[in-house]
Design a protein around this motif. Sequence first.
Motif, mmCIF file in Angstrom:
data_model
loop_
_atom_site.group_PDB
_atom_site.id
_atom_site.type_symbol
_atom_site.label_atom_id
_atom_site.label_comp_id
_atom_site.label_asym_id
_atom_site.label_seq_id
_atom_site.Cartn_x
_atom_site.Cartn_y
_atom_site.Cartn_z
ATOM 1 N N ASN A 9 1.018 -1.194 -0.110
ATOM 2 C CA ASN A 9 0.059 -0.050 0.094
ATOM 3 C C ASN A 9 1.014 1.360 0.030
ATOM 4 O OD1 ASN A 9 -2.481 -1.736 0.130
ATOM 5 N ND2 ASN A 9 -2.107 -1.742 2.396
ATOM 6 N N GLU A 120 -1.486 -0.123 6.362
ATOM 7 C CA GLU A 120 -3.019 0.129 6.145
ATOM 8 C C GLU A 120 -3.101 1.623 5.843
ATOM 9 O OE1 GLU A 120 -5.239 -0.622 9.598
ATOM 10 O OE2 GLU A 120 -5.902 -2.615 8.848
ATOM 11 N N ILE A 121 -3.699 1.958 4.910
ATOM 12 C CA ILE A 121 -3.888 3.236 4.626
ATOM 13 C C ILE A 121 -5.044 4.141 5.387
ATOM 14 C CG2 ILE A 121 -4.611 5.222 2.815
ATOM 15 C CD1 ILE A 121 -3.459 3.056 0.880
#
Length: 122
Positions: A9, A120-121
């Motif tokens: 990501n 994680e974004i």
Amino acid sequence: MQTEIITMNQAKAAVIYSEECILKDAQSALDFMMSMKYETDCERIALNKKAVAEEFFILSTGLAGEILQKFINYGIKFAVYGDFSRYTSKPLKDFIYESNHGKDVFFTSDREEAIKRLTEIR
């Protein structure tokens, strides 16, 4: 100590595995964090549970607070991965639960989940 750099990501994380205890006190945590940041250029670090002093998981020692405050102060996302099921302390379980619902510190059962949480974004 084994170090692997994972990119997911568009975020880079250093995943560390060690048979030896690395995080013994606040100073060792600071030394470890700065070394990893310098060597890997990562601001997201995952470390296996075995490399964390057992006193960390006894909240009354204050060690967890001291160590995690260093990571937060320096803007480093941090995950500890491993088996936490043997701990029966309600305060520790609550601490892990609250940490896992935040954005900076995570306790996961395995390496893959630690990587996922760190990258994680949000």
